[in-house]
Design an enzyme around this catalytic site. Structure first.
Site, short mmCIF file in Angstrom:
data_model
loop_
_atom_site.label_atom_id
_atom_site.label_comp_id
_atom_site.label_asym_id
_atom_site.label_seq_id
_atom_site.Cartn_x
_atom_site.Cartn_y
_atom_site.Cartn_z
N LYS A 23 0.85 -1.19 0.00
CA LYS A 23 0.00 0.00 0.00
C LYS A 23 0.89 1.24 0.00
O LYS A 23 1.76 1.39 0.85
CB LYS A 23 -0.92 0.01 1.22
N PHE A 112 -2.90 -0.55 -10.24
CA PHE A 112 -3.09 -1.86 -9.60
C PHE A 112 -4.32 -2.60 -10.12
O PHE A 112 -4.55 -3.75 -9.75
CB PHE A 112 -3.13 -1.74 -8.08
N ARG A 192 -17.29 -0.26 -0.06
CA ARG A 192 -16.45 -1.00 0.87
C ARG A 192 -16.68 -2.49 0.72
O ARG A 192 -17.81 -2.94 0.57
CB ARG A 192 -16.77 -0.55 2.29
N LYS A 198 -7.35 -4.00 3.97
CA LYS A 198 -6.26 -3.05 4.18
C LYS A 198 -5.61 -3.32 5.53
O LYS A 198 -6.24 -3.21 6.58
CB LYS A 198 -6.80 -1.62 4.12
N ASP A 433 40.29 -1.14 -7.73
CA ASP A 433 40.42 -0.17 -6.65
C ASP A 433 41.51 0.82 -7.01
O ASP A 433 42.68 0.44 -7.18
CB ASP A 433 40.77 -0.91 -5.35
N ASP A 435 43.63 3.79 -5.83
CA ASP A 435 44.02 4.31 -4.52
C ASP A 435 45.12 5.36 -4.66
O ASP A 435 46.29 5.02 -4.87
CB ASP A 435 44.51 3.14 -3.66
#
Length: 601
Positions: A23, A112, A192, A198, A433, A435
């Site tokens: 949600k 949705f 509803r 929910k 790497d 450096d």
């Protein structure tokens, strides 16, 4: 339009008939597309497309028409929306400001459900069929099928799952608002319904009641701010049973004072209650709801500092200790700030830690004292901490948010990971790497990284770049799954190293002894070997400055790049506004060219 609305539940349903969606906190809306023009209508019948012009027609299919049900949101991460930013956007009136905001924090329409397609009404179809039609339409239209705050297309599919444990984990990682459970066979109903349920996953905080308003039956809430006394955090009217409400109201009337000017009963901090809320703006709780009375809890424990910790929504299995502890000199960062950083960065950092045996550097007394490496999982680790045995060492696997937060509370400031996952013998990525001799030579790392990218580009290899969190940069070449062994990758790193030092001898060196490198950029080829580790993306570093090992976009790597900008606050701000530069690294693995085969021959 009559909307189908979920019913609130305190317990998620289980069984094969139920599917689950995250949600998101936003505006419920309907998107209508007739093949040429688009409209977005809110639940209250207001048009929204003018306020959110980023939800435009450029990515929508011209050969289809449809109506989509969804949530208009502004995403913080893959599972959490920022309601207050959305609300502020909705209130804007100036078109120039609206256009600017639509580019800096674009909204997303998360679809949705699908109500119709090409004129065919789908409301009588079962939910699982509608969801299938919606996904197929999104796929065929090349629209995103997962929420992505930084995707070009702003109409996106909101997926569902039957894996309840997986979605609960994602909700915890992202600090999502909740879950919607949907019955697979349900038609689209008006009003509803219990076919959609929910389930909220709120924040919880202890606070005290400061007043009661008889006119609307609201209770005012507060916490202590040690510099200003009582700080208001809003009002609440819901959650108490009738008996609880009557009892609390009676106590306030008997022990409080009537304020005739404001028409409220006021009471000194004494009645403590746990309150659930969905989010917080400044000091005001959004959608507060009483959870339970805490009559044994002293009001003195309800503070702004406690409220700030509640915002982190730590799982109940992880206890926070000594949040006020300073971690750097001059109190640059304290433990509370570090815990907040880890909690917010978790959705972005966890994928890089998953399934990799973890070595941490812990600083139990802050960086003012020497830290120590920890490879072995300690005996006192909680049961939820996963491990994997390598030779005689039980390494921690940081696959879950609980493990990550437990390590954070243990003040594991640095996370170091190997170049392969524990369940495979193959290498996941090559990392160079770079450096420099010191931080003042950071410009050498920039120059070296760009030359390394140029080499990768010439061979058709996709590469990524990261600030090390200290004084250098690290260049990644992601590898196809289950393809390259250590023997294979050694050929790549040695070939690259030799090429770069031969062609740029004034810049690069592979000399192991520091005193023999001079002011050159050290290309650490031996660091990419079995058993070696690299600092993980988004790990903090326990150095003089509290900086973060932060993924970068290649276009950032130029002479204006400043290493000191990658503070905790800056990194959190940039992942929200621009996303993670490494977010497509898994997809790129499948796109790497076959040129690698030449290194295997």
């Amino acid at each position: 339009m009559q909307w189908m609305k979920p019913t609130r539940t305190d317990e998620l349903p289980k069984g094969d008939q139920w599917h689950y969606e995250i949600k998101y906190d936003g505006y419920r809306a309907k998107l209508t597309w007739d093949g040429k023009s688009l409209s977005i209508t809110s639940k209250n019948g207001h048009t929204l497309e003018d306020k959110f012009p980023e939800i435009n027609t450029q990515d929508l299919p011209t050969d289809k028409t449809f109506e989509l049900d969804g949530e208009l949101s502004i995403l913080d991460n893959l599972g959490k929306a920022d309601f207050y930013t959305l609300q502020r956007r909705h209130r804007l009136r100036n078109q120039r400001t609206i256009q600017t905001e639509s580019k800096t924090r674009p909204a997303t329409f998360l679809a949705f459900d699908i109500l119709s397609i090409n004129g065919e009404n789908l409301l009588k179809k079962p939910w699982q069929d509608r969801k299938h039609f919606l996904k197929e339409m999104m796929l065929s239209s090349e629209l995103p099928i997962n929420p992505d705050p930084h995707a070009t297309s702003r109409v996106q599919f909101l997926p569902s799952t039957q894996d309840l444990s997986a979605i609960l984990e994602k909700v915890m990682v992202c600090r999502s608002e909740g879950i919607i459970a949907k019955r697979a066979t349900a038609q689209y109903e008006k009003g509803r319904t219990r076919n959609w349920l929910k389930y909220k996953t709120p924040y919880l905080v202890n606070c005290f009641i400061t007043a009661y308003e008889p006119s609307n039956e609201y209770f005012r809430l507060g916490v202590f701010n040690h510099t200003e006394g009582v700080a208001s955090i809003g009002k609440c009217a819901h959650g108490f049973s009738e008996a609880e409400k009557e009892a609390v109201t009676s106590i306030i009337k008997q022990n409080g004072d009537w304020n005739e000017t404001n028409n409220v009963y006021e009471i000194e901090p004494s009645i403590v209650t746990e309150v659930a809320y969905t989010t917080r703006k400044n000091d005001e709780l959004r959608e507060p709801r009483f959870a339970q009375l805490k009559l044994q809890t002293p009001a003195s424990s309800c503070t702004v500092a406690q409220l700030q910790m509640a915002d982190l929504r730590f799982p109940s299995t992880v206890k926070i200790t000594n949040p006020e502890k300073p971690l750097w000199t001059n109190n640059q960062v304290d433990k509370r700030t570090y815990l907040r950083y880890v909690r917010f960065i978790a959705p972005f950092a966890l994928p890089f830690l998953k399934d990799r045996p973890l070595t941490v550097i812990r600083f139990p007394h802050g960086t003012m004292e020497e830290g120590f490496f920890q490879k072995e999982c300690p005996d006192y680790a909680p049961e939820f901490v996963e491990t994997t045995a390598i030779e005689d060492t039980e390494f921690i696997l940081c696959n879950r948010i609980e493990t990550m937060l437990w390590l954070a509370n243990q003040l594991a400031l640095e996370w170091h990971i190997p170049f392969q996952r524990h369940q495979t013998e193959y290498v996941d990525d090559i990392v160079f790497d770079l450096d420099p001799p010191s931080a003042e030579y950071f410009h050498l790392a920039i120059k070296g990284a760009l030359l390394l990218k140029e080499l990768c580009d010439s061979l058709g290899f996709h590469s990524f770049v990261k600030f090390s969190g200290n004084k250098g940069l690290q260049v990644y070449i992601p590898l196809p799954e289950d393809t390259y062994t250590w023997e294979d990758t050694a050929k790549v790193t040695e070939t690259f190293g030799t090429f770069l030092t031969d062609n740029h001898p004034d810049l690069f060196t592979m000399e192991r002894l520091k005193k023999k490198r001079g002011h050159k950029l050290y290309l650490d080829i031996p660091q990419h070997r079995e058993g070696k580790t690299i600092i993980a993306p988004y790990s903090l570093r326990g150095k003089t400055d509290p900086l973060v090992a932060c993924p970068l976009f290649w276009e950032e790597v130029n002479d204006s790049l400043e290493r000191t900008q990658f503070t905790i606050d800056h990194v959190l701000e940039r992942v929200t506004s621009t996303g993670c530069p490494f977010r497509h690294i898994e997809e790129v693995k499948r796109l790497q060219p076959k040129n690698f085969e030449s290194f295997k021959s």
